[in-house]
Design a protein around this motif. Structure first.
Motif, PDB file in Angstrom:
ATOM      1  N   ALA A 108      -4.960  11.174  84.921  1.00 60.00           N
ATOM      2  CA  ALA A 108      -6.039  10.402  84.296  1.00 60.00           C
ATOM      3  C   ALA A 108      -6.922   9.758  85.363  1.00 60.00           C
ATOM      4  N   HIS A 109      -8.216   9.975  85.250  1.00 60.44           N
ATOM      5  CA  HIS A 109      -9.172   9.394  86.183  1.00 60.44           C
ATOM      6  C   HIS A 109      -9.400   7.930  85.810  1.00 60.44           C
ATOM      7  N   PRO A 110      -9.556   7.036  86.795  1.00 57.49           N
ATOM      8  CA  PRO A 110      -9.720   5.608  86.493  1.00 57.49           C
ATOM      9  C   PRO A 110     -10.950   5.268  85.658  1.00 57.49           C
ATOM     10  N   LEU A 111     -11.953   6.154  85.637  1.00 59.48           N
ATOM     11  CA  LEU A 111     -13.179   5.860  84.896  1.00 59.48           C
ATOM     12  C   LEU A 111     -13.209   6.472  83.494  1.00 59.48           C
ATOM     13  N   THR A 112     -12.225   7.273  83.147  1.00 54.52           N
ATOM     14  CA  THR A 112     -12.309   8.020  81.890  1.00 54.52           C
ATOM     15  C   THR A 112     -12.423   7.113  80.667  1.00 54.52           C
ATOM     16  N   GLU A 113     -11.583   6.104  80.567  1.00 51.42           N
ATOM     17  CA  GLU A 113     -11.632   5.230  79.384  1.00 51.42           C
ATOM     18  C   GLU A 113     -12.916   4.406  79.361  1.00 51.42           C
ATOM     19  N   LEU A 114     -13.410   4.049  80.529  1.00 52.53           N
ATOM     20  CA  LEU A 114     -14.677   3.317  80.595  1.00 52.53           C
ATOM     21  C   LEU A 114     -15.826   4.190  80.117  1.00 52.53           C
ATOM     22  N   VAL A 115     -15.832   5.456  80.511  1.00 54.35           N
ATOM     23  CA  VAL A 115     -16.877   6.372  80.063  1.00 54.35           C
ATOM     24  C   VAL A 115     -16.799   6.576  78.550  1.00 54.35           C
TER      25      VAL A 115
ATOM     26  N   GLY B 124     -16.190  14.684 100.077  1.00 51.77           N
ATOM     27  CA  GLY B 124     -15.047  15.094 100.882  1.00 51.77           C
ATOM     28  C   GLY B 124     -13.898  14.111 100.924  1.00 51.77           C
ATOM     29  N   LYS B 125     -13.956  13.052 100.118  1.00 48.26           N
ATOM     30  CA  LYS B 125     -12.854  12.099 100.082  1.00 48.26           C
ATOM     31  C   LYS B 125     -12.642  11.626  98.652  1.00 48.26           C
ATOM     32  N   THR B 126     -11.505  11.003  98.425  1.00 48.75           N
ATOM     33  CA  THR B 126     -11.150  10.536  97.089  1.00 48.75           C
ATOM     34  C   THR B 126     -11.253   9.019  97.030  1.00 48.75           C
ATOM     35  N   ASP B 127     -12.191   8.539  96.216  1.00 50.48           N
ATOM     36  CA  ASP B 127     -12.333   7.098  96.007  1.00 50.48           C
ATOM     37  C   ASP B 127     -11.762   6.661  94.666  1.00 50.48           C
ATOM     38  N   TRP B 128     -11.490   7.636  93.790  1.00 46.98           N
ATOM     39  CA  TRP B 128     -10.935   7.350  92.471  1.00 46.98           C
ATOM     40  C   TRP B 128      -9.654   8.168  92.293  1.00 46.98           C
ATOM     41  N   PRO B 129      -8.548   7.768  92.901  1.00 43.57           N
ATOM     42  CA  PRO B 129      -7.306   8.544  92.752  1.00 43.57           C
ATOM     43  C   PRO B 129      -6.822   8.530  91.303  1.00 43.57           C
ATOM     44  N   VAL B 130      -6.427   9.687  90.801  1.00 45.10           N
ATOM     45  CA  VAL B 130      -5.916   9.792  89.438  1.00 45.10           C
ATOM     46  C   VAL B 130      -4.472   9.306  89.400  1.00 45.10           C
ATOM     47  N   ASP B 131      -4.001   8.969  88.183  1.00 40.86           N
ATOM     48  CA  ASP B 131      -2.625   8.505  88.065  1.00 40.86           C
ATOM     49  C   ASP B 131      -1.673   9.700  87.938  1.00 40.86           C
ATOM     50  N   GLY B 132      -0.417   9.425  87.684  1.00 40.78           N
ATOM     51  CA  GLY B 132       0.574  10.478  87.629  1.00 40.78           C
ATOM     52  C   GLY B 132       0.366  11.484  86.523  1.00 40.78           C
ATOM     53  N   ASN B 133      -0.427  11.110  85.522  1.00 41.34           N
ATOM     54  CA  ASN B 133      -0.738  12.024  84.425  1.00 41.34           C
ATOM     55  C   ASN B 133      -2.087  12.718  84.600  1.00 41.34           C
TER      56      ASN B 133
ATOM     57  N   ARG C 249     -10.710  13.538  77.004  1.00 38.94           N
ATOM     58  CA  ARG C 249     -10.080  13.001  78.218  1.00 38.94           C
ATOM     59  C   ARG C 249      -9.844  14.091  79.261  1.00 38.94           C
ATOM     60  N   ALA C 250      -9.387  15.254  78.818  1.00 39.73           N
ATOM     61  CA  ALA C 250      -9.155  16.346  79.766  1.00 39.73           C
ATOM     62  C   ALA C 250     -10.441  16.753  80.461  1.00 39.73           C
ATOM     63  N   ARG C 251     -11.531  16.850  79.696  1.00 46.14           N
ATOM     64  CA  ARG C 251     -12.817  17.234  80.279  1.00 46.14           C
ATOM     65  C   ARG C 251     -13.312  16.180  81.255  1.00 46.14           C
ATOM     66  N   LEU C 252     -13.217  14.910  80.863  1.00 48.15           N
ATOM     67  CA  LEU C 252     -13.689  13.840  81.745  1.00 48.15           C
ATOM     68  C   LEU C 252     -12.812  13.718  82.986  1.00 48.15           C
ATOM     69  N   ASN C 253     -11.507  13.799  82.825  1.00 46.36           N
ATOM     70  CA  ASN C 253     -10.628  13.722  84.010  1.00 46.36           C
ATOM     71  C   ASN C 253     -11.009  14.783  85.041  1.00 46.36           C
ATOM     72  N   ALA C 254     -11.290  15.992  84.567  1.00 40.77           N
ATOM     73  CA  ALA C 254     -11.627  17.087  85.480  1.00 40.77           C
ATOM     74  C   ALA C 254     -13.010  16.902  86.097  1.00 40.77           C
ATOM     75  N   ASN C 255     -13.997  16.586  85.272  1.00 38.19           N
ATOM     76  CA  ASN C 255     -15.357  16.503  85.786  1.00 38.19           C
ATOM     77  C   ASN C 255     -15.592  15.266  86.644  1.00 38.19           C
ATOM     78  N   LEU C 256     -14.972  14.154  86.294  1.00 37.46           N
ATOM     79  CA  LEU C 256     -15.101  12.964  87.139  1.00 37.46           C
ATOM     80  C   LEU C 256     -14.436  13.186  88.489  1.00 37.46           C
ATOM     81  N   ALA C 257     -13.329  13.927  88.518  1.00 35.82           N
ATOM     82  CA  ALA C 257     -12.696  14.261  89.794  1.00 35.82           C
ATOM     83  C   ALA C 257     -13.598  15.157  90.634  1.00 35.82           C
ATOM     84  N   PHE C 258     -14.333  16.068  89.973  1.00 33.36           N
ATOM     85  CA  PHE C 258     -15.293  16.907  90.702  1.00 33.36           C
ATOM     86  C   PHE C 258     -16.343  16.048  91.400  1.00 33.36           C
ATOM     87  N   TRP C 259     -16.937  15.106  90.660  1.00 37.64           N
ATOM     88  CA  TRP C 259     -17.971  14.262  91.264  1.00 37.64           C
ATOM     89  C   TRP C 259     -17.390  13.420  92.406  1.00 37.64           C
ATOM     90  N   ASP C 260     -16.178  12.926  92.230  1.00 38.53           N
ATOM     91  CA  ASP C 260     -15.558  12.101  93.263  1.00 38.53           C
ATOM     92  C   ASP C 260     -15.340  12.882  94.558  1.00 38.53           C
TER      93      ASP C 260
END
Length: 386
Positions: free
Chosen positions: A278-285, A267-276, A252-263
């Motif tokens: 967590a990227h919205p796509l991590t569990e789906l991946v 230059g903009k954020t289409d997948w805002p992470v939650d308070g912890n 999860r830590a790796r995906l949260n970081a790398n998915l945020a990189f791709w997002d």
């Protein structure tokens, strides 16, 4: 590069390396489901399968979740397993032989024999099987993707170049009569595996969706938790339908970081992470299997990830899902990761293979008779694989 060379073990033992998995309703015989697993990247046109491996397809029934559920599917307990083993590929004098036989064991325990490179395939008990070298159908500008990760800027050009075009893989094609074998199951998750053959079967590789390991798990530099950890071999050993607790935090830590990189590449954020974080796509991946509705007809393009996206929208899916051989799924993946479909299509500049797959069994194009490129040669970007 899809799942080619997806970790140190795959690099050390390429015969075990699964490069891609495809699942789609048969365009030739409605009511049948086609499963394809490709192995051994950069295979020679005379390559044969290992007699020390079990090549396996696993299917589980799925129930679609709700729009806001963290996990997109509930996985059923019933499992359909197809195992494939092969004879010793060497001749009696130790030389590499040209004839090899295989056996498929169906979920009911019945067996179907076949000969490698026989395009008619072996058939019986509701299945048809082909095995042999074929043209690698994966469509992607791999050097441009690697340059994007290295520079933090989208590096795709139009036109691009398919690095794997003209290379071969060892292909295993299974066609299943859904009524006879699946007996009414409609929505299924599919994963392919290679395992050691013998009393103790150890999972070496497992693949569901393309580029989960190489594009979403491999980069270490964005991960603030496990920046020095090569995580892919650990991930390969997991059961795709039930990840163990031990390394879930690391995945999860790796995906949260790398998915945020791709997002952030546009230059903009289409997948805002939650308070912890967590990227919205991590569990789906992490639900890393191809999802296919066997009641829907074949779709040449556009069905990949359509079922998952429909669930996120809270709507009914319209296609069979899965992954067809000629579908340019990387544009779908790049667009999903970079702008969530809220902007232009993110194209890598390549749309189809030089030799596309056909609509008749065994579907994949014949192997290139000339061996092209081997492990360790530099990509166009100057990066050596993997």
């Amino acid at each position: 590069m899809s799942d080619h060379i997806s970790g140190p073990r795959a690099l050390a033992e390429p015969i075990t390396d699964i490069t891609d998995v495809y699942v789609f309703p048969s365009p030739e015989r409605p009511g049948n489901l086609v499963l394809v697993v490709n192995t051994l990247p950069f295979a020679s046109p005379s390559a044969l399968f290992s007699d020390g491996l079990v090549y396996r397809f696993r299917m589980r029934p799925l129930t679609a979740g709700l729009r806001d559920d963290p996990a997109p599917f509930a996985v059923g307990g019933q499992e359909f397993v197809f195992d494939f083993v092969f004879s010793d590929p060497t001749g009696g004098d130790g030389a590499r032989g040209q004839d090899q036989e295989g056996v498929c064991t169906t979920p009911s325990g019945e067996t179907v024999s076949f000969s490698v490179n026989d395009e008619r395939g072996g058939s019986g008990h509701g299945v048809r099987v082909f095995a042999g070298p074929r043209w690698d159908p994966f469509i992607m500008d791999a050097p441009a993707a690697l340059k994007t990760i290295a520079t933090g800027e989208l590096a795709f050009t139009d036109p691009g170049s398919i690095y794997l075009d003209g290379k071969n893989v060892l292909s295993l094609v299974l066609e299943v009569d859904c009524a006879e074998v699946l007996k009414g199951v409609q929505l299924v998750g599919v994963v392919a595996e290679t395992l050691t053959r013998g009393t103790l079967g150890v999972r070496i590789e497992r693949v569901g969706r393309p580029e989960v390991k190489n594009m979403m798990l491999a980069p270490k530099q964005f991960d603030p938790v496990n920046r020095d950890l090569e995580i892919r071999d650990l991930y390969n050993m997991e059961d795709a339908f039930r990840l163990a607790e031990g390394y879930l935090g690391a995945y999860r830590a790796r995906l949260n970081a790398n998915l945020a990189f791709w997002d952030g590449l546009d230059g903009k954020t289409d997948w805002p992470v939650d308070g912890n974080g967590a990227h919205p796509l991590t569990e789906l991946v992490l639900a890393d299997y191809l999802v296919v509705d066997v009641s829907k007809p074949y779709a040449e393009q556009g069905s990949f990830f359509e079922i998952e996206r429909a669930i996120r929208r809270g709507s009914s899916h319209e296609t069979c899902g899965g992954r067809a051989l000629n579908d340019d799924v990387m544009d779908t993946i790049f667009t999903l990761l970079v702008n969530a479909g809220n902007g232009p299509v993110i194209r890598d500049g390549v749309d189809h293979a030089t030799k596309p797959a056909s609509r008749v069994f065994p579907y994949l194009a014949p192997a290139n008779p000339v061996s092209v490129r081997t492990f360790g040669e530099p990509l166009a970007s100057g990066t050596v694989e993997p």
